[in-house]
Design an enzyme around this catalytic site. Structure first.
Site, PDB file in Angstrom:
ATOM      1  N   ARG A 221       7.599  20.867   2.801  1.00  0.00           N
ATOM      2  CA  ARG A 221       8.020  19.490   2.538  1.00  0.00           C
ATOM      3  C   ARG A 221       7.757  19.116   1.087  1.00  0.00           C
ATOM      4  O   ARG A 221       8.557  18.410   0.468  1.00  0.00           O
ATOM      5  CB  ARG A 221       7.315  18.500   3.475  1.00  0.00           C
ATOM      6  CG  ARG A 221       7.922  17.087   3.366  1.00  0.00           C
ATOM      7  CD  ARG A 221       7.243  16.076   4.288  1.00  0.00           C
ATOM      8  NE  ARG A 221       8.009  14.833   4.344  1.00  0.00           N
ATOM      9  CZ  ARG A 221       7.885  13.824   3.480  1.00  0.00           C
ATOM     10  NH1 ARG A 221       7.038  13.926   2.461  1.00  0.00           N
ATOM     11  NH2 ARG A 221       8.609  12.729   3.615  1.00  0.00           N
ATOM     12  N   CYS A 222       6.642  19.579   0.531  1.00  0.00           N
ATOM     13  CA  CYS A 222       6.329  19.285  -0.871  1.00  0.00           C
ATOM     14  C   CYS A 222       7.390  19.844  -1.815  1.00  0.00           C
ATOM     15  O   CYS A 222       7.606  19.301  -2.905  1.00  0.00           O
ATOM     16  CB  CYS A 222       4.976  19.883  -1.253  1.00  0.00           C
ATOM     17  SG  CYS A 222       3.560  19.165  -0.407  1.00  0.00           S
ATOM     18  N   MET A 223       8.048  20.933  -1.425  1.00  0.00           N
ATOM     19  CA  MET A 223       8.988  21.619  -2.311  1.00  0.00           C
ATOM     20  C   MET A 223      10.428  21.147  -2.130  1.00  0.00           C
ATOM     21  O   MET A 223      11.349  21.795  -2.610  1.00  0.00           O
ATOM     22  CB  MET A 223       8.899  23.135  -2.072  1.00  0.00           C
ATOM     23  CG  MET A 223       7.557  23.726  -2.478  1.00  0.00           C
ATOM     24  SD  MET A 223       7.483  25.526  -2.344  1.00  0.00           S
ATOM     25  CE  MET A 223       7.542  25.750  -0.562  1.00  0.00           C
TER      26      MET A 223
END
EC number: 3.5.3.6
Length: 432
Positions: free
Chosen positions: A408-410
């Site tokens: 999700r961070c990426m």
């Protein structure tokens, strides 16, 4: 992967009404030369706990992008931020604006002394400088290894995009890069009235915002998002979108829980993966609603996040524990982003393979657990249509996870296919 030649004809739009609707378009950054410029003495300043092996990190990231392209099934779904910036830098006005704003952003680097020389760089040379800090000029600029975490650059809510204000100087140039893309890339020309910029002096990063429904948004008050940032985001959403409820989750101001999505993510219409020690606490949630004036809020103090979400969404939720029931496994796997799942469609999610106990917990909740390699191999000659079963896809992330950010961070999703609630439920049947 998307090609530069196709980018100017791609139709961009902002359309995110939940965390789980089928993905349609997402911005990513496959790491490049900037990652190899992180040295041990500088890594903490650049927010990295370790030195990553570039080739392995690139291979893992490309596999993730291949998953997105297969699931979405259309060209232009995966947008590389370098391609977007290259297209924007084709405009001389964009290059001049970038240099002018960068000089103001980092006065300590004495870039103003080289402003004229920077404007004479070829677009690809300026692109390389923007990402790596390297140029033919005697300049001192840091690389941007965190650019691979595109989630933190912005957040899309319904048909608006909120541009982040990073909490650290190490990430300030990343926000400038996104601003230049939004303001000068032709694909965003029709969307500029739907972009929200926050005032100076507040901090907000996209990992602290989750969209539960068109009317309900979660915001983390974390080490990266200030209380002022929370207030300005909430006011902007109330005044410009259909959002009527903001649940503010107070997080410990520490690196292990730097954003809300490091301890909480949606995986289906009625399931969330959570880090139990934080998300089962009482008294750490504030419910904001619009007041009589734009400056006012109506506030409530729910018992806990689960109760508040169930009341607002009008359905029961299952909180799946990251790491399972063992407190040691929970802490270890939260550290390696076990709670940071990214939904490709309702009940179709991707996470790091190394979080074994989290995937075992997903299996117990009715998910078929498969590797990214086997998924791509099985669907090599046929399209993928979500809905037949719930899938938890294991991504090889042994190198990427050392950067302290999960799938999700990426990802910075721009658009998802809006689905009615009953369709979401039918595509992710409960098998408990």
């Amino acid at each position: 992967m998307s090609t530069t030649a196709s980018l100017p004809t791609v139709s961009f739009r902002f359309a995110i009404t939940s965390e789980i609707d089928p993905l349609q378009q997402v911005i990513v950054h496959t790491p490049g030369a900037e990652l190899e410029l992180v040295i041990p003495e500088q890594r903490l300043t650049l927010l990295f706990d370790d030195i990553l092996f570039l080739e392995e990190a690139q291979a893992e990231h490309r596999q993730m992008c291949a998953l997105f392209e297969k699931v979405v099934g259309s060209q232009g779904a995966v947008l590389q931020i370098t391609d977007l910036l290259r297209t924007a830098f084709a405009s001389e006005a964009a290059r001049e604006a970038f240099i002018e704003q960068l000089c103001r952003l980092q006065p300590e680097a004495n870039l103003q002394a080289f402003a004229r020389e920077l404007t004479r760089l070829e677009p690809d040379e300026l692109l390389h400088f923007a990402l790596t800090g390297q140029s033919p000029l005697p300049l001192n600029a840091s690389p941007l290894p965190n650019l691979l975490f595109t989630r933190d650059l912005a957040a899309v809510v319904n048909d608006h995009l909120i541009v982040s204000h990073p909490a650290t100087a190490a990430r300030a140039r990343e926000s400038l890069i996104l601003r230049i893309i939004l303001e000068y890339h032709p694909g965003f020309a029709a969307l500029r009235d739907h972009i929200i910029y926050l005032p100076e002096g507040v901090t907000f990063e996209g990992g602290d915002l989750l969209v539960a429904s068109p009317e309900v948004v979660l915001l983390g008050h974390s080490e990266r998002t200030s209380l002022g940032g929370v207030a300005h985001v909430a006011r902007s959403l109330f005044s410009r979108t259909a959002v009527r409820h903001v649940l503010v989750v107070d997080l410990p101001k520490q690196r292990a829980s730097m954003h809300l999505d490091t301890v909480f993510t949606f995986v289906s219409a009625d399931e969330c993966v959570v880090f139990p020690p934080l998300l089962h606490q009482e008294g750490n949630v504030l419910h904001l609603m619009p007041g009589d004036t734009p400056e006012q809020f109506v506030t409530e103090m729910p018992a806990d996040l689960k109760t508040a979400l169930e009341n607002l969404l009008d359905r029961p939720l299952t909180f799946i524990p990251c790491g399972g029931d063992n407190p040691v496994h929970q802490k270890r796997e939260q550290w390696t982003d076990g709670a940071n799942f990214f939904a490709l469609a309702p009940g179709v999610v991707v996470g790091y393979e190394r979080n074994h106990y989290t995937f075992e917990e997903m299996r117990r909740h009715g998910y078929r657990v498969v590797t990214a390699e086997s998924f791509l191999s099985y669907y090599a000659e046929s399209p993928f249509a979500p809905g037949a079963e719930k899938l938890a896809i294991k991504l090889e992330g042994n190198e990427l996870s050392r950067g302290r950010g999960g799938p999700r961070c990426m990802t910075l999703p721009l658009a998802r296919q809006v689905m009615p609630p009953e369709a979401k439920a039918s595509t992710a049947p409960q098998q408990r």
